[in-house]
Design a protein around this motif. Sequence first.
Motif, short mmCIF file in Angstrom:
data_model
loop_
_atom_site.label_atom_id
_atom_site.label_comp_id
_atom_site.label_asym_id
_atom_site.label_seq_id
_atom_site.Cartn_x
_atom_site.Cartn_y
_atom_site.Cartn_z
N PRO A 166 45.37 51.36 37.97
CA PRO A 166 46.23 50.14 38.73
C PRO A 166 45.52 48.76 39.20
CG PRO A 166 47.17 52.63 38.21
CD PRO A 166 46.09 52.48 38.59
N THR A 167 46.00 48.86 40.92
CA THR A 167 44.94 48.34 41.49
C THR A 167 44.45 47.64 40.82
OG1 THR A 167 46.05 49.80 43.23
CG2 THR A 167 44.77 47.87 44.20
N ALA A 168 43.18 47.73 40.63
CA ALA A 168 42.01 47.29 40.02
C ALA A 168 42.47 46.51 39.03
CB ALA A 168 40.89 48.19 38.63
N ASN A 169 43.86 47.15 37.79
CA ASN A 169 44.17 45.59 37.13
C ASN A 169 44.53 44.50 37.48
OD1 ASN A 169 46.94 44.97 35.01
ND2 ASN A 169 44.78 45.02 33.86
N ASN A 170 45.26 44.71 38.70
CA ASN A 170 45.99 43.85 39.58
C ASN A 170 45.11 43.11 40.07
OD1 ASN A 170 48.48 44.91 39.27
ND2 ASN A 170 48.80 46.43 41.27
N ILE A 171 44.36 43.33 40.61
CA ILE A 171 43.39 42.66 41.12
C ILE A 171 42.21 41.51 39.93
CG2 ILE A 171 40.36 42.76 42.38
CD1 ILE A 171 41.20 44.81 43.74
N GLU A 172 41.68 42.64 38.83
CA GLU A 172 41.69 41.52 37.73
C GLU A 172 42.32 40.13 37.31
OE1 GLU A 172 39.11 41.51 34.24
OE2 GLU A 172 38.48 41.99 36.15
N GLN A 173 43.59 40.03 37.94
CA GLN A 173 45.03 39.82 37.44
C GLN A 173 44.97 38.37 38.14
OE1 GLN A 173 48.94 41.10 37.04
NE2 GLN A 173 48.41 42.85 35.08
N SER A 174 44.27 38.70 39.73
CA SER A 174 44.15 37.67 40.22
C SER A 174 43.13 36.64 39.92
CB SER A 174 44.27 37.86 41.93
OG SER A 174 43.58 37.37 43.00
N VAL A 181 38.04 61.20 47.99
CA VAL A 181 39.32 59.88 47.45
C VAL A 181 39.84 60.30 47.56
CG1 VAL A 181 39.43 58.85 45.34
CG2 VAL A 181 37.06 59.28 45.77
N HIS A 182 41.21 59.31 47.47
CA HIS A 182 42.66 59.45 48.03
C HIS A 182 43.33 59.16 46.43
CE1 HIS A 182 42.40 61.07 52.00
NE2 HIS A 182 41.29 60.16 52.02
N TRP A 183 43.84 59.89 45.68
CA TRP A 183 45.11 59.21 45.19
C TRP A 183 46.09 58.67 45.04
CZ3 TRP A 183 42.31 57.77 40.88
CH2 TRP A 183 41.12 58.71 40.71
N LEU A 184 46.41 57.28 45.10
CA LEU A 184 48.00 56.98 46.50
C LEU A 184 48.51 56.40 44.37
CD1 LEU A 184 46.12 55.44 49.46
CD2 LEU A 184 47.20 57.99 49.02
N ASP A 185 50.05 56.34 45.50
CA ASP A 185 51.05 55.07 44.07
C ASP A 185 51.64 54.38 45.92
OD1 ASP A 185 51.80 57.54 42.07
OD2 ASP A 185 52.52 58.35 44.43
N ASN A 186 51.75 52.77 45.45
CA ASN A 186 52.39 51.77 45.96
C ASN A 186 50.77 51.07 46.94
OD1 ASN A 186 54.62 52.15 45.72
ND2 ASN A 186 55.19 54.23 46.67
N ILE A 187 49.68 50.70 46.42
CA ILE A 187 49.01 50.41 46.92
C ILE A 187 49.09 48.95 46.33
CG2 ILE A 187 45.73 49.92 46.71
CD1 ILE A 187 46.86 52.38 48.32
N GLU A 188 48.62 47.86 47.42
CA GLU A 188 49.20 46.56 47.26
C GLU A 188 47.99 45.97 47.32
OE1 GLU A 188 52.41 43.36 48.50
OE2 GLU A 188 52.82 45.25 48.82
N TYR A 189 47.51 45.10 46.57
CA TYR A 189 46.63 44.10 46.40
C TYR A 189 47.37 42.83 46.53
CZ TYR A 189 42.48 40.33 45.57
OH TYR A 189 42.10 39.41 45.02
N VAL A 190 47.02 41.96 47.79
CA VAL A 190 48.34 40.40 48.09
C VAL A 190 46.75 39.58 47.97
CG1 VAL A 190 49.18 38.75 49.63
CG2 VAL A 190 49.78 41.49 49.35
N SER A 191 46.89 38.60 47.65
CA SER A 191 45.88 37.59 47.18
C SER A 191 46.81 36.10 46.91
CB SER A 191 44.99 37.71 46.53
OG SER A 191 44.44 35.99 46.00
N ASP A 192 46.46 34.85 47.86
CA ASP A 192 46.39 33.72 48.20
C ASP A 192 46.00 32.89 47.08
OD1 ASP A 192 47.01 33.70 50.46
OD2 ASP A 192 45.20 33.68 51.27
N ALA A 193 47.27 32.26 46.38
CA ALA A 193 47.11 31.07 44.66
C ALA A 193 46.10 30.02 44.97
CB ALA A 193 48.46 30.58 44.58
#
Length: 525
Positions: free
Chosen positions: A226-234, A304-316
Amino acid sequence: MNQLTQRCNINTFKIVTLVLSLLFLSACTPAPERFSNDSEDYCKDISFQKSTTLTEQLAPYSHYIEGGKTGVYVLEQGTEAMFTRAWLSEHAEKTIDVQYFIFSADNIGLLAIDYLVRAAERGVKVRILVDDIMLDAKGDELLILNAHPNITIKIYNPLVNTGKNIVQKLTNLVTDFHAFNQRMHNKTFTVDSAVSITGGRNVADEYFGYDHEYNFRDRDTLLIGPTANNIEQSFNEFWQHSLSVPVTDLLADKATEEALQKEAPNFQKLHQYACNPTNFLPEVRAQIEAMPAAFKKAVDDGDVHWLDNIEYVSDAPGKNDGEVFLGGGGIATSKLIALITQAKKSVTIQTPYLITTDLSKGILKTLVDSGVEVKILTNSLASNDNLEAFSGYQRDRDALLKTGVSIYEFKPDAQIRQKVMSQEMSKQLEQAPIFGLHAKSMVIDDNLTVIGTFNLDPRSANLNTESVVIIPSSAIAKKVKAAMLVEIQPENAWEVTLDWNPDHKVDLTKRLKVKSRIVVPKSIL
């Protein structure tokens, strides 16, 4: 401009005099030819057909991904970071999205482009977004690459380089210094919206341990789920922003346009370059071929750790509106302040450039006064590739030490070379290159790790767009911190005090060059 000069200018674009030098050099120095006219077919015995897809390779872990977990693997070594990007490119099925501050046309850069072109030739849609300031590709090269039906290139904030003549460059510098300095420092590599790599590494020889003169110790994270998808959105937010301009809107090359109208772009010279064993050692290619098995082993071994709540934060994109000249902060800045001020026991930091403000020194002093142990590893003058940044740090070093933090400075001949230099390159060189720190990481209270692009300096805080991955895992935190603590040991770094620093380890000429930068305000470093 040679590689060492180029490296020294990575961040010096904010200094007016050095920007002017860069502008004149880029206007007067002809770009070298990338490829030879060798007629030998180096690709004839190499198979590029893959027996499995990325989807098939990730299928055994689908229950984690569908359950909302992200697989996290920290890429400590430059070689594994390179191999992983190549592996993902080879097995991509639908899309590859590439976002970098620097994407050099050196050996690693050309090999990376070859992987992207081969993916495009399989039908994969490739989008490349690169910041304008350090782009060294020629206009016709960009147009030819962009002419592939499956490749699209955009340039972020093209005020200084792409498609600009010397008059336009100088005009942009003088009339809009704030916008000129707003750069995209994000670094992401995302495949099929399912897997992403982000962290400190740009695409160039020195970030993967393949430069002959100077290499960086750096750190990335591989993220699956899922975090990869968040990066894709950014990435999409940047891609669709007005600051990201198609190369076809910036470049006019009639000869190239006419040639492309007659026939499709030909990438055979690029392919032959990448197949040539002089440029791409067979043993390196074999290690990339073994990556699917290596990844499976990493999962089986628990790395490889399978984790919840990984957060990707990017400036606009654009970061701030310019109402505060050379200032304004951003999302990443606010998030890092919130994280560090919550520390209870310890904060361990790696940052190549360490230029503090009254705000950051106040935060660090409050932490130390409350009993939090703060250790920071940064570059020494001997390992530093940015004299302007070091000048800002040098002017503030004593004040920072007085807050009670412990400061360590990286040695240019640090003994952790196995994390920096590829074994294949080490065997070829008679003399080991200089080593510098480029990792931008933080471990808080042995349970939270932050890895990204953010330097502890005013430029990252207020001007460049930056991004970080926040990993809530004690297992990963302890492993990353352990590596950091090794790197502050005497064989790898000098400990700095109010009574001693290692500036004298370099020659007088370099020390005087740093002193000459004292006129540059720290607020623009």
